[in-house]
Design a protein around this motif. Structure first.
Motif, mmCIF file in Angstrom:
data_model
loop_
_atom_site.group_PDB
_atom_site.id
_atom_site.type_symbol
_atom_site.label_atom_id
_atom_site.label_comp_id
_atom_site.label_asym_id
_atom_site.label_seq_id
_atom_site.Cartn_x
_atom_site.Cartn_y
_atom_site.Cartn_z
ATOM 1 N N MET A 192 11.584 2.298 -79.871
ATOM 2 C CA MET A 192 10.392 2.420 -80.876
ATOM 3 C C MET A 192 9.559 1.395 -81.045
ATOM 4 O O MET A 192 9.881 0.106 -80.560
ATOM 5 C CB MET A 192 11.096 2.511 -82.123
ATOM 6 C CG MET A 192 12.129 3.547 -82.309
ATOM 7 S SD MET A 192 11.526 5.356 -82.142
ATOM 8 C CE MET A 192 10.766 5.794 -83.928
ATOM 9 N N ILE A 193 8.300 1.637 -81.245
ATOM 10 C CA ILE A 193 6.901 0.789 -81.390
ATOM 11 C C ILE A 193 6.672 0.767 -82.891
ATOM 12 O O ILE A 193 6.546 1.821 -83.334
ATOM 13 C CB ILE A 193 5.895 1.289 -80.399
ATOM 14 C CG1 ILE A 193 6.384 1.310 -79.070
ATOM 15 C CG2 ILE A 193 4.715 0.407 -80.454
ATOM 16 C CD1 ILE A 193 5.754 2.318 -78.126
ATOM 17 N N THR A 194 6.328 -0.234 -83.212
ATOM 18 C CA THR A 194 5.868 -0.242 -84.453
ATOM 19 C C THR A 194 4.230 -0.400 -84.424
ATOM 20 O O THR A 194 3.667 -1.495 -83.851
ATOM 21 C CB THR A 194 6.122 -1.665 -85.446
ATOM 22 O OG1 THR A 194 7.741 -1.409 -85.516
ATOM 23 C CG2 THR A 194 5.445 -1.852 -86.665
ATOM 24 N N VAL A 195 3.584 0.626 -85.074
ATOM 25 C CA VAL A 195 2.152 0.517 -84.865
ATOM 26 C C VAL A 195 1.552 0.127 -86.258
ATOM 27 O O VAL A 195 1.699 0.894 -87.423
ATOM 28 C CB VAL A 195 1.595 1.998 -84.083
ATOM 29 C CG1 VAL A 195 0.107 2.010 -84.146
ATOM 30 C CG2 VAL A 195 2.210 2.202 -83.040
ATOM 31 N N THR A 196 0.437 -0.612 -86.255
ATOM 32 C CA THR A 196 -0.140 -1.086 -87.348
ATOM 33 C C THR A 196 -1.501 -0.714 -87.420
ATOM 34 O O THR A 196 -2.260 -1.141 -86.242
ATOM 35 C CB THR A 196 0.017 -2.552 -87.614
ATOM 36 O OG1 THR A 196 1.197 -2.822 -87.821
ATOM 37 C CG2 THR A 196 -0.752 -2.978 -89.018
ATOM 38 N N PHE A 197 -2.059 0.127 -88.103
ATOM 39 C CA PHE A 197 -3.458 0.249 -88.154
ATOM 40 C C PHE A 197 -4.380 -0.396 -89.097
ATOM 41 O O PHE A 197 -4.007 -0.435 -90.367
ATOM 42 C CB PHE A 197 -3.705 1.698 -88.630
ATOM 43 C CG PHE A 197 -3.124 2.684 -87.559
ATOM 44 C CD1 PHE A 197 -3.848 3.217 -86.687
ATOM 45 C CD2 PHE A 197 -1.933 3.342 -87.688
ATOM 46 C CE1 PHE A 197 -3.570 4.082 -85.395
ATOM 47 C CE2 PHE A 197 -1.527 4.278 -86.592
ATOM 48 C CZ PHE A 197 -2.218 4.499 -85.643
ATOM 49 N N LEU A 198 -5.339 -0.978 -88.736
ATOM 50 C CA LEU A 198 -6.138 -1.774 -89.746
ATOM 51 C C LEU A 198 -7.823 -1.004 -89.787
ATOM 52 O O LEU A 198 -8.022 -0.245 -89.001
ATOM 53 C CB LEU A 198 -6.468 -3.217 -88.938
ATOM 54 C CG LEU A 198 -5.427 -3.957 -88.855
ATOM 55 C CD1 LEU A 198 -5.687 -5.462 -87.960
ATOM 56 C CD2 LEU A 198 -4.597 -4.317 -89.847
ATOM 57 N N PRO A 199 -8.383 -1.468 -90.718
ATOM 58 C CA PRO A 199 -8.214 -2.203 -92.003
ATOM 59 C C PRO A 199 -7.372 -1.740 -93.132
ATOM 60 O O PRO A 199 -6.962 -2.555 -94.030
ATOM 61 C CB PRO A 199 -9.653 -2.522 -92.504
ATOM 62 C CG PRO A 199 -10.078 -1.071 -92.275
ATOM 63 C CD PRO A 199 -9.563 -0.491 -91.054
ATOM 64 N N GLU A 200 -6.568 -0.336 -93.087
ATOM 65 C CA GLU A 200 -5.624 -0.012 -93.784
ATOM 66 C C GLU A 200 -4.504 -0.898 -93.931
ATOM 67 O O GLU A 200 -3.744 -0.876 -94.944
ATOM 68 C CB GLU A 200 -5.202 1.460 -93.519
ATOM 69 C CG GLU A 200 -6.476 2.345 -93.808
ATOM 70 C CD GLU A 200 -7.323 2.527 -92.312
ATOM 71 O OE1 GLU A 200 -6.928 1.811 -91.540
ATOM 72 O OE2 GLU A 200 -8.194 3.185 -92.522
ATOM 73 N N ASN A 201 -4.009 -1.566 -92.778
ATOM 74 C CA ASN A 201 -2.768 -2.276 -92.796
ATOM 75 C C ASN A 201 -1.574 -1.402 -93.047
ATOM 76 O O ASN A 201 -0.373 -1.759 -93.788
ATOM 77 C CB ASN A 201 -2.779 -3.568 -93.765
ATOM 78 C CG ASN A 201 -1.830 -4.498 -93.256
ATOM 79 O OD1 ASN A 201 -1.376 -4.643 -92.453
ATOM 80 N ND2 ASN A 201 -1.266 -5.475 -94.416
ATOM 81 N N VAL A 202 -1.457 -0.164 -92.337
ATOM 82 C CA VAL A 202 -0.410 0.916 -92.295
ATOM 83 C C VAL A 202 0.520 0.595 -91.189
ATOM 84 O O VAL A 202 -0.298 0.784 -90.145
ATOM 85 C CB VAL A 202 -1.089 2.278 -92.761
ATOM 86 C CG1 VAL A 202 0.103 3.300 -92.785
ATOM 87 C CG2 VAL A 202 -1.752 2.242 -94.227
ATOM 88 N N SER A 203 1.729 0.710 -91.436
ATOM 89 C CA SER A 203 2.627 0.605 -90.147
ATOM 90 C C SER A 203 3.303 2.088 -89.902
ATOM 91 O O SER A 203 3.819 2.436 -91.215
ATOM 92 C CB SER A 203 3.383 -0.545 -90.385
ATOM 93 O OG SER A 203 2.636 -1.580 -90.128
ATOM 94 N N VAL A 204 3.606 2.358 -88.843
ATOM 95 C CA VAL A 204 4.388 3.539 -88.834
ATOM 96 C C VAL A 204 5.230 3.124 -87.508
ATOM 97 O O VAL A 204 4.693 2.610 -86.423
ATOM 98 C CB VAL A 204 3.674 4.844 -88.591
ATOM 99 C CG1 VAL A 204 2.530 4.985 -87.313
ATOM 100 C CG2 VAL A 204 4.376 6.067 -88.553
#
Length: 78
Positions: free
Chosen positions: A1-13
């Motif tokens: 599994m890979i943890t992906v963080t989206f910025l600028p929201e700072n949301v991880s999935v």
């Protein structure tokens, strides 16, 4: 599994290698604008933490690292 963080929201999935960036973003509740869906318009450009820029509409997660951070830019035209 890979943890992906989206910025600028700072949301991880969590995601799996080979998944579409648009699918992963949708699951995270992050909107990535798309225009042409062929990679040429640039609406879906993501900047990865290593400086690489990708087109989310035609790219998948590589799976070569356990965590990835992507900056989403939104152009008001899209």
């Amino acid at each position: 599994m890979i943890t992906v963080t989206f910025l600028p929201e700072n949301v991880s999935v969590s995601a799996e290698a080979g998944e579409s960036w648009l699918t992963v973003a949708d699951r995270a509740g992050v909107e990535i604008p798309t225009g042409c869906c062929m990679g040429s318009c640039g609406a879906c450009t993501l900047a990865l933490e290593d400086g690489e820029e990708i087109r989310a509409c035609i790219s998948t997660l590589a799976g070569d690292r356990p965590t990835v951070t992507a900056s989403v830019f939104s152009d008001p035209t899209w």
